[in-house]
Design an enzyme around this catalytic site. Structure first.
Site, PDB file in Angstrom:
ATOM      1  N   CYS A 217      -5.699  -3.433   1.958  1.00 50.75           N
ATOM      2  CA  CYS A 217      -5.472  -3.382   3.529  1.00 50.75           C
ATOM      3  C   CYS A 217      -6.665  -3.633   4.121  1.00 50.75           C
ATOM      4  CB  CYS A 217      -4.753  -2.231   4.012  1.00 50.75           C
ATOM      5  SG  CYS A 217      -3.810  -2.319   5.408  1.00 50.75           S
TER       6      CYS A 217
ATOM      7  N   LYS B 137      -9.023   3.303  -2.805  1.00 53.47           N
ATOM      8  CA  LYS B 137      -9.710   2.402  -1.781  1.00 53.47           C
ATOM      9  C   LYS B 137     -10.964   2.784  -1.055  1.00 53.47           C
ATOM     10  CE  LYS B 137      -7.451   0.932   2.948  1.00 53.47           C
ATOM     11  NZ  LYS B 137      -6.259   1.323   3.803  1.00 53.47           N
TER      12      LYS B 137
ATOM     13  N   GLU C 291       0.969  -1.018  -0.120  1.00 50.51           N
ATOM     14  CA  GLU C 291      -0.126   0.035  -0.076  1.00 50.51           C
ATOM     15  C   GLU C 291       0.947   1.321  -0.193  1.00 50.51           C
ATOM     16  OE1 GLU C 291      -3.823   1.708   2.599  1.00 50.51           O
ATOM     17  OE2 GLU C 291      -2.724  -0.048   3.587  1.00 50.51           O
TER      18      GLU C 291
ATOM     19  N   PRO D 270      21.683   3.377  29.164  1.00 50.74           N
ATOM     20  CA  PRO D 270      21.940   3.470  30.789  1.00 50.74           C
ATOM     21  C   PRO D 270      21.602   1.961  31.018  1.00 50.74           C
ATOM     22  CG  PRO D 270      20.669   5.404  29.977  1.00 50.74           C
ATOM     23  CD  PRO D 270      20.777   4.444  28.812  1.00 50.74           C
ATOM     24  N   LEU D 271      22.468   1.225  31.737  1.00 48.36           N
ATOM     25  CA  LEU D 271      22.093  -0.260  31.892  1.00 48.36           C
ATOM     26  C   LEU D 271      22.352  -0.412  33.338  1.00 48.36           C
ATOM     27  CD1 LEU D 271      21.908  -2.878  30.688  1.00 48.36           C
ATOM     28  CD2 LEU D 271      24.341  -3.306  30.627  1.00 48.36           C
ATOM     29  N   SER D 272      21.010  -0.571  34.051  1.00 48.89           N
ATOM     30  CA  SER D 272      20.962  -0.442  35.408  1.00 48.89           C
ATOM     31  C   SER D 272      21.011  -1.850  36.161  1.00 48.89           C
ATOM     32  CB  SER D 272      19.477  -0.087  35.637  1.00 48.89           C
ATOM     33  OG  SER D 272      18.381  -1.137  35.384  1.00 48.89           O
ATOM     34  N   GLY D 273      20.922  -2.738  35.390  1.00 52.70           N
ATOM     35  CA  GLY D 273      21.209  -4.042  36.065  1.00 52.70           C
ATOM     36  C   GLY D 273      19.822  -4.723  36.305  1.00 52.70           C
ATOM     37  N   GLY D 274      18.816  -4.173  35.938  1.00 54.84           N
ATOM     38  CA  GLY D 274      17.643  -4.601  35.987  1.00 54.84           C
ATOM     39  C   GLY D 274      16.885  -5.410  34.470  1.00 54.84           C
ATOM     40  N   ILE D 275      15.774  -5.894  34.558  1.00 62.08           N
ATOM     41  CA  ILE D 275      15.423  -6.523  33.696  1.00 62.08           C
ATOM     42  C   ILE D 275      14.968  -5.765  32.324  1.00 62.08           C
ATOM     43  CG2 ILE D 275      12.837  -6.759  34.373  1.00 62.08           C
ATOM     44  CD1 ILE D 275      12.992  -9.880  33.267  1.00 62.08           C
ATOM     45  N   ASP D 276      14.638  -4.424  32.816  1.00 64.30           N
ATOM     46  CA  ASP D 276      14.041  -3.799  31.438  1.00 64.30           C
ATOM     47  C   ASP D 276      15.299  -3.346  30.788  1.00 64.30           C
ATOM     48  OD1 ASP D 276      11.615  -3.751  32.038  1.00 64.30           O
ATOM     49  OD2 ASP D 276      11.448  -2.326  33.682  1.00 64.30           O
ATOM     50  N   SER D 277      16.308  -2.648  31.034  1.00 64.10           N
ATOM     51  CA  SER D 277      17.464  -2.205  30.527  1.00 64.10           C
ATOM     52  C   SER D 277      18.081  -3.463  29.819  1.00 64.10           C
ATOM     53  CB  SER D 277      18.282  -1.539  31.236  1.00 64.10           C
ATOM     54  OG  SER D 277      18.724  -2.018  32.390  1.00 64.10           O
TER      55      SER D 277
END
Length: 708
Positions: A175, A114, A45, A358-365
């Protein structure tokens, strides 16, 4: 032998407003289709402009450039002797339409607008276009001079019609029309149209492909016929990722399927189909009775035969056999979709040399970092397979000369060039999160910076004390709730400032002559819904690959990646308690996200779906949860959960106006910027709360009566 025709559909990685690039990809798809013996080629499309032009569809330039590119395509030597179905916007009698251009040998046979426009969720087509409200009606369209000079005529048919070739009949569906209750393909099939095309700009959403395939197989399973589905693939400059998966089906079976996630710019899917199979499948008296009463479609004649005839038939070639449809698990979708989106974003964002997280050590980052690792895996794989475009993009982004022979050998080698991470610790950070962040960065190959920012936090705190004469303290040290929250926000917002500083200067520190880095965010959809994030903290970034993904799905993805990518360190992230680490850790207190929020992530996901997918307010959500949660909670508890959710949602809705652009993956995303249009200043839900309280009181009274 039957009547065998080879037909082609495609997935193209188009980019909004990249007119020349889009045209080149269209020409390449036609070239590939012809090389495979196809006599019909269908594209996505609005493929000439790219689907996501948005308000640029209101500009006259967009329509002018579309015609200029169409001329380039139709006059190209490789685009002859094949029936073409090409998508672009067309202005007719000062009305803008989303159209298909059906063309053959430099001649436009039909402009098909369309009929039904996508106008919910992520889509606002009626903001730019008008639906063609005249089914089975055709009128004359006056061509622009550049096109009429080529064709030698001034007018072509415009409207809802079919194309009759020497051997069959073809018609276009676009579509959204496939998703409507009274879809055009039903009437088309009853009028004897045997080949149905669908050109889409359909975005990826977790678990969505199943619906798309069911609709297509049901269409030809009930009506009979051949169905070609084309779709855009890739990031065309916005939050959406179009997930390709071009397909060809016949009589309820899928005979060809393209990839759903790919770094390739052009993917062509072909199949050889037998027209006689359609005719045999449709030979039913009940269908015949409905067909007689069906309104007739106007026919436009095309001087081409899609099937081979007589002596041209190769007896060794037969129809393409049915294939087993491939579905990715949600965990795989998370690994692949956002990864492809990130690569497109990076390679098309001029002057940057990678990503910073920014890598925090948590599961999200951790999930964001793992998606970047998945991106690097895909790039290295395509480089190994010799994909010239991916190799060229990788060299350019990594600062290699165009004539260099460098190719990344491992995902870690590539990551070390383009992916930078940092652990920004404070006195409230734990040794465990610091070590997890460092080890994850090491195993995926990221360039990692480990730092403490206590001196920066103290400087801001001292400045406030110097100016006001009062120094805020944490709650565990006797401070108020206001002080406690302010001190947490200082840390969070300083991380955002530091993130952008490191993103701009780390390449310079490493001696790179390239540009800065794009900052990645890591707030998930459930935290955004609850407002459990600080405005303008490190959730503020350039793009966020997990912003539309629930915590539940992220955990499943990390478990999948641990095994599939052979990253055992990920197990430590799964088992760790989610925490912001913004308050002091004491012998009897460790900050916990779920305790802070007053909800589990699973509960937030339920409220998100009730609010968005089911379109329920506080009263409707409470009513539904009385049935769904009655075995695990009392009416009082359900009422409190409902009130608390909508209270937090209302007071934090303003944060969604500045939320980082995120990959759209979940149908209950609270993204304010287009998908979820709601106010950001709410009154108290006083009336629904009164109804909830009255219902709880009534239920408690009934319980007392039963006990008595």
């Amino acid at each position: 032998m039957g009547h065998l025709a080879t037909i082609a559909t495609c997935s193209l990685n188009q980019w909004a407003l990249d007119f020349e690039g889009n045209a080149e990809r269209i020409i390449e798809s036609i070239r590939i289709a012809k090389s495979k013996g196809a006599t019909l080629r269908v594209g996505p499309e609005l493929e000439i402009t790219g689907y996501g032009c948005l308000d640029h569809f209101l500009e006259g330039d967009t329509y002018l450039h579309s015609w200029e590119m169409l001329v380039k395509i139709l006059t190209h030597e490789d685009c002859q002797d094949i029936l073409l179905d090409i998508g672009m916007p067309v202005s007719h009698k000062n009305v803008h339409y989303n159209c298909r251009i059906i063309a053959l040998n430099k001649e436009i046979l039909l402009i098909r607008p369309k009929l039904f426009l996508a106008n919910d969720g992520n889509y606002r087509e009626m903001r730019y276009f008008t639906p063609w409200g005249r089914p089975r009606y055709v009128e004359e369209y006056y061509l622009p001079r550049m096109m009429s000079e080529i064709m030698g005529k001034r007018k072509v048919p415009f409207g809802d019609a079919a194309i009759s070739t020497f051997d069959t009949c073809v018609a276009a569906e676009t579509c959204e029309e496939l998703f409507t209750p009274n879809a055009p393909h039903t009437g088309m099939s009853l009028d004897g149209i045997e080949i149905l095309t669908n050109s889409s700009g359909s975005h990826h959403e977790l678990r969505k492909l199943d619906k798309r395939i069911k609709l297509m197989t049901n269409a030809t399973g009930i009506c009979g016929g051949i169905y070609l589905y084309a779709n855009q693939q890739g990031c065309d400059g916005d939050r959406l990722y179009y997930d390709g998966c071009a397909m060809i089906g016949i009589n309820g079976k899928i005979v060809a399927q393209g990839s759903q996630f790919s770094l390739k710019d052009v993917e062509v899917v072909t199949a050889t189909v037998d027209l006689e199979e359609v005719r045999s499948y449709r030979c039913q008296p009940s269908r015949g009775m409905q067909a007689i009463e069906n309104p007739v479609y106007p026919r436009i004649e095309a001087n081409i035969s899609l099937s081979e005839y007589g002596a041209d038939v190769d007896p060794r070639i037969g129809p393409t056999k049915e294939v087993k449809v491939k579905y990715h698990k949600p965990e795989e979708e998370i690994a692949l979709g956002p990864a492809c989106w990130l690569w497109d974003y990076l390679r098309r964002c001029g002057g940057v040399s990678g990503y910073f997280l920014p890598l925090s050590g948590g599961i999200d980052s951790c999930a964001t970092a793992t998606i970047v690792h998945s991106m690097c895996r895909l790039v290295v794989k395509d480089c190994e397979e010799g994909d010239k475009l991916v190799i060229a993009d990788a060299r350019r982004i990594c600062g290699e000369a165009p004539d260099s022979d460098w190719i990344p050998k491992t995902p870690q080698e590539l990551a070390n060039r383009i992916f930078h991470t940092s652990y920004m610790g404070t006195e409230n950070s734990s040794k465990e999160t610091r070590e997890r962040a460092k080890e994850l960065a090491n195993v995926i190959g990221a360039y990692h910076v480990d730092l403490n920012m206590d001196t920066v936090v103290k400087a801001v705190r001292d400045l406030f004390g110097f100016v006001t004469g009062k120094t805020p303290t944490f709650k565990v040290h006797g401070g108020t709730k206001t002080e406690n929250l302010a001190l947490q926000n200082i840390q969070a917002r300083l991380r955002m400032v530091l993130a952008y500083m490191f993103a701009q200067l780390l390449p310079w520190v490493r001696g790179s002559s390239g540009g800065g880095l794009l900052v990645l965010g890591s707030a998930n959809v459930d935290e955004a819904l609850r407002g459990y994030l600080t405005k303008y903290d490190c959730s503020s970034a350039d793009v966020n690959p997990i912003g539309g993904i629930s915590k539940t799905d992220l955990k499943a993805f990390i478990a999948y990646a641990r095994d599939e990518f052979k990253l055992p360190i990920l197990h430590d992230f799964i088992t760790a308690v989610p925490t912001a680490e913004l308050e002091p850790i004491t012998h009897n207190y460790v900050q916990s996200d779920e305790a802070d929020m007053g909800f589990t992530y699973d509960e937030l996901s339920v409220f998100g779906k009730l609010r968005k997918n089911h379109k329920l307010g506080p009263w409707g959500a409470f009513e539904k949860l009385l049935h769904e949660w009655s075995d695990i909670m009392s009416p009082r508890q359900i009422a409190d959960k409902t009130r608390n959710f909508f209270w937090y949602y209302a007071i934090n809705r303003h944060k969604m106006t500045t939320i980082t652009p995120a990959y759209h993956a979940e149908a209950y995303s609270p993204d304010d910027n287009r998908f979820d249009l709601r106010p950001f200043l709410y009154p108290a839900f006083s009336w629904p709360y009164k109804k909830i309280e009255a219902t709880v009181a009534r239920l408690l009274e009934k319980e007392k009566e039963k006990e008595a």
